[in-house]
Design an enzyme around this catalytic site. Sequence first.
Site, PDB file in Angstrom:
ATOM      1  N   GLN A 126       0.840  -1.209   0.000  1.00  0.00           N
ATOM      2  CA  GLN A 126       0.000   0.000   0.000  1.00  0.00           C
ATOM      3  C   GLN A 126       0.873   1.258   0.000  1.00  0.00           C
ATOM      4  OE1 GLN A 126      -1.942   0.697   3.751  1.00  0.00           O
ATOM      5  NE2 GLN A 126      -3.619   1.860   2.839  1.00  0.00           N
ATOM      6  N   GLY A 127       0.809   2.037  -1.075  1.00  0.00           N
ATOM      7  CA  GLY A 127       1.600   3.268  -1.166  1.00  0.00           C
ATOM      8  C   GLY A 127       0.731   4.492  -0.979  1.00  0.00           C
ATOM      9  N   SER A 129       0.983   6.683   2.431  1.00  0.00           N
ATOM     10  CA  SER A 129       1.645   7.705   3.272  1.00  0.00           C
ATOM     11  C   SER A 129       2.924   8.221   2.627  1.00  0.00           C
ATOM     12  CB  SER A 129       2.005   7.108   4.633  1.00  0.00           C
ATOM     13  OG  SER A 129       0.866   6.542   5.221  1.00  0.00           O
ATOM     14  N   SER A 161       4.626  -0.995   4.270  1.00  0.00           N
ATOM     15  CA  SER A 161       4.798  -2.344   4.816  1.00  0.00           C
ATOM     16  C   SER A 161       4.954  -3.342   3.667  1.00  0.00           C
ATOM     17  CB  SER A 161       3.575  -2.744   5.647  1.00  0.00           C
ATOM     18  OG  SER A 161       3.315  -1.793   6.641  1.00  0.00           O
ATOM     19  N   GLU A 244      -9.735  -1.607   5.606  1.00  0.00           N
ATOM     20  CA  GLU A 244      -8.445  -1.766   6.298  1.00  0.00           C
ATOM     21  C   GLU A 244      -8.635  -1.667   7.813  1.00  0.00           C
ATOM     22  OE1 GLU A 244      -5.551   1.270   5.331  1.00  0.00           O
ATOM     23  OE2 GLU A 244      -3.988   0.330   6.532  1.00  0.00           O
ATOM     24  N   GLU A 381      -6.238   9.233  17.125  1.00  0.00           N
ATOM     25  CA  GLU A 381      -6.780  10.602  17.174  1.00  0.00           C
ATOM     26  C   GLU A 381      -7.635  10.853  15.926  1.00  0.00           C
ATOM     27  OE1 GLU A 381      -3.576   9.871  17.685  1.00  0.00           O
ATOM     28  OE2 GLU A 381      -3.302  10.380  19.786  1.00  0.00           O
TER      29      GLU A 381
HETATM   30  C1  LIG Z   1       4.139   0.094  11.481  1.00  0.00           C
HETATM   31  C2  LIG Z   1       3.508   0.987  10.453  1.00  0.00           C
HETATM   32  C3  LIG Z   1       3.098   0.448   9.242  1.00  0.00           C
HETATM   33  C4  LIG Z   1       2.580   1.289   8.264  1.00  0.00           C
HETATM   34  N1  LIG Z   1       2.242   0.754   7.036  1.00  0.00           N
HETATM   35  C5  LIG Z   1       1.829   1.599   6.039  1.00  0.00           C
HETATM   36  C6  LIG Z   1       1.605   1.088   4.718  1.00  0.00           C
HETATM   37  O1  LIG Z   1       1.793  -0.119   4.433  1.00  0.00           O
HETATM   38  N2  LIG Z   1       1.247   1.957   3.747  1.00  0.00           N
HETATM   39  C7  LIG Z   1       1.022   3.293   3.994  1.00  0.00           C
HETATM   40  O2  LIG Z   1       0.653   4.020   3.081  1.00  0.00           O
HETATM   41  N3  LIG Z   1       1.223   3.797   5.246  1.00  0.00           N
HETATM   42  C8  LIG Z   1       1.627   2.994   6.263  1.00  0.00           C
HETATM   43  N4  LIG Z   1       1.868   3.496   7.528  1.00  0.00           N
HETATM   44  C9  LIG Z   1       1.730   4.941   7.751  1.00  0.00           C
HETATM   45  C10 LIG Z   1       0.560   5.337   8.647  1.00  0.00           C
HETATM   46  O3  LIG Z   1      -0.664   5.239   7.958  1.00  0.00           O
HETATM   47  C11 LIG Z   1       0.845   6.770   9.130  1.00  0.00           C
HETATM   48  O4  LIG Z   1       1.980   6.701   9.977  1.00  0.00           O
HETATM   49  C12 LIG Z   1      -0.321   7.347   9.898  1.00  0.00           C
HETATM   50  O5  LIG Z   1      -1.414   7.611   9.050  1.00  0.00           O
HETATM   51  C13 LIG Z   1       0.069   8.655  10.637  1.00  0.00           C
HETATM   52  O6  LIG Z   1       0.674   9.561   9.765  1.00  0.00           O
HETATM   53  P1  LIG Z   1       2.078  10.232  10.137  1.00  0.00           P
HETATM   54  O7  LIG Z   1       3.025   9.155  10.541  1.00  0.00           O
HETATM   55  O8  LIG Z   1       2.463  11.101   8.999  1.00  0.00           O
HETATM   56  O9  LIG Z   1       1.795  11.103  11.426  1.00  0.00           O
HETATM   57  P2  LIG Z   1       1.149  12.563  11.466  1.00  0.00           P
HETATM   58  O10 LIG Z   1      -0.024  12.615  10.547  1.00  0.00           O
HETATM   59  O11 LIG Z   1       2.232  13.559  11.271  1.00  0.00           O
HETATM   60  O12 LIG Z   1       0.624  12.633  12.952  1.00  0.00           O
HETATM   61  C14 LIG Z   1       1.472  12.943  14.065  1.00  0.00           C
HETATM   62  C15 LIG Z   1       0.601  13.037  15.312  1.00  0.00           C
HETATM   63  O13 LIG Z   1      -0.347  14.129  15.167  1.00  0.00           O
HETATM   64  C16 LIG Z   1      -1.664  13.649  15.366  1.00  0.00           C
HETATM   65  N5  LIG Z   1      -2.584  14.331  14.446  1.00  0.00           N
HETATM   66  C17 LIG Z   1      -2.370  14.611  13.135  1.00  0.00           C
HETATM   67  N6  LIG Z   1      -3.447  15.237  12.603  1.00  0.00           N
HETATM   68  C18 LIG Z   1      -4.367  15.338  13.599  1.00  0.00           C
HETATM   69  C19 LIG Z   1      -5.677  15.881  13.689  1.00  0.00           C
HETATM   70  N7  LIG Z   1      -6.290  16.412  12.620  1.00  0.00           N
HETATM   71  N8  LIG Z   1      -6.336  15.796  14.878  1.00  0.00           N
HETATM   72  C20 LIG Z   1      -5.745  15.238  15.971  1.00  0.00           C
HETATM   73  N9  LIG Z   1      -4.475  14.724  15.959  1.00  0.00           N
HETATM   74  C21 LIG Z   1      -3.804  14.769  14.788  1.00  0.00           C
HETATM   75  C22 LIG Z   1      -1.608  12.150  15.024  1.00  0.00           C
HETATM   76  O14 LIG Z   1      -2.650  11.453  15.681  1.00  0.00           O
HETATM   77  C23 LIG Z   1      -0.228  11.780  15.564  1.00  0.00           C
HETATM   78  O15 LIG Z   1      -0.291  11.545  16.953  1.00  0.00           O
HETATM   79  C24 LIG Z   1       2.389   2.675   8.522  1.00  0.00           C
HETATM   80  C25 LIG Z   1       2.775   3.199   9.762  1.00  0.00           C
HETATM   81  C26 LIG Z   1       3.359   2.384  10.713  1.00  0.00           C
HETATM   82  C27 LIG Z   1       3.789   3.000  12.008  1.00  0.00           C
END
Ligand SMILES: Cc1cc2nc3c(=O)[nH]c(=O)nc-3n(C[C@H](O)[C@H](O)[C@H](O)COP(=O)(O)OP(=O)(O)OC[C@H]3O[C@@H](n4cnc5c(N)ncnc54)[C@H](O)[C@@H]3O)c2cc1C
Length: 399
Positions: A126-127, A129, A161, A244, A381
């Site tokens: 899944q691409g 993020s 992942s 998902e 969140e």
């Molecule tokens: C182990 C793992 C596997 C993953 N696998 C995949 C995958 O296969 N494919 C893929 O595409 N992605 C994948 N991801 C990515 C995952 O979907 C993102 O990490 C997730 O959506 C959070 O985005 P971010 O890391 O950019 O954090 P951010 O969006 O920067 O968030 C940082 C913090 O701010 C908070 N926050 C942000 N916006 C708000 C808001 N509007 N209101 C309240 N709080 C807020 C969040 O809750 C978090 O605590 C994976 C992540 C992990 C950790």
Amino acid sequence: MDFQPSEAELRFQQEIRATLAACLPPDIRARAERSALFSADDFRRWLAALDAHGLAAPNWPTAYGGRDWTPTQRLIFGRELGALPAPWVYPFNIAMIGPVICAFGSDAMKQRFCAPLRDGSILFCQGFSEPGAGSDLVSLRTSAVRDGDDLIVNGQKIWTSYAHISDWIFLLARTETNPKPQQNLSILLIDMKSPGVTVRPIVSIDGQHHLNEVFFEDVRVPADNLVGQPGDGWTQAKFLLGHERTTIAGIPEAQREFRALQAFARSGDFGPLADCDWHAREATRLEARLEALNMLEARTALDPEMQGLHFASMLKVAGTEVQQQIDDFAIRILGPGIGGVAPESVRPGGNPAEPGLPGTAALAGRFFYRRAATIYGGTSEIQRNVIARALFAEAGERA
Ligand SMILES: Cc1cc2nc3c(=O)[nH]c(=O)nc-3n(C[C@H](O)[C@H](O)[C@H](O)COP(=O)(O)OP(=O)(O)OC[C@H]3O[C@@H](n4cnc5c(N)ncnc54)[C@H](O)[C@@H]3O)c2cc1C
């Protein structure tokens, strides 16, 4: 109260249980009982074995390999599957891109992808993020620009992942230039062997390689690999995320893990522990939460009124929090038996001894990795925002 199965449904449950147990290859089962680490080959073989019995994708439309089951039969199947020590039924194929292709793909795309998605001859990742676009997915920057019969893709994805074992990626990219950002996105299917695709590993806190960065440099993709209409990607992504999040909730799997822990705590080695007040209090609390989750899962599966995206968010928040609570409980019971909580990779010379419960050597790794369960698939969140918006809208309609 959970649901009350009929005689026929109980027979269906017995049949499914027997079929699943018979088709799980014994070596994979043994690995599942020892640890949670599986190879690409394990994922492929498990999918192929299920598909041979028509059980890889029962929730898909029947025209593409799904089963004509009632909602209760689907719920029973999900519980039986989760109760079995087995690898994932590769969710990127079955719970994510498969349903999107069935719902939005062209006939040619369905013909090409549905069977290999089911039998594991291709694995997808899944691409979605990107650095700077996780929760705020709409702001992603990876672009796909039309050039004749192709699209040229440039950009970067992160936390992808299993990209390193995948044959294909479903990519959310910017294809349009509408003033409304939600209308600019499309989902593309890209062969990971295409020139210009680079995968770099990210090793996570459990010392394992599950995650990757994926770079796209002038990657040429046939325009036919765009799912549905250009600009419909956000609608498709929301549809996919609902599937998902329900899968990530992992309620039957959590039930299995909790039952295994309880059996171990009562098994003799830790006999006195099972009788102590602390253990009884924690176990009862977890049992009550799991029971409540079971009911929520049954209601969302069986009640046509409970089908909005926010119900998937409720299941995801509650399911992942319980998974982490089970891991906390496990580490507090078994921590000394596994030489402390640090995985071997961050504890040089550590002894991954097995004190009795199958898989305990892998528990520390699972404990660490599952800190991410309340992040991936959308953070808790963000799920709470989705739930709050739906509840406010409902309250507004009633007022
Ligand atoms: C182990 C793992 C596997 C993953 N696998 C995949 C995958 O296969 N494919 C893929 O595409 N992605 C994948 N991801 C990515 C995952 O979907 C993102 O990490 C997730 O959506 C959070 O985005 P971010 O890391 O950019 O954090 P951010 O969006 O920067 O968030 C940082 C913090 O701010 C908070 N926050 C942000 N916006 C708000 C808001 N509007 N209101 C309240 N709080 C807020 C969040 O809750 C978090 O605590 C994976 C992540 C992990 C950790």
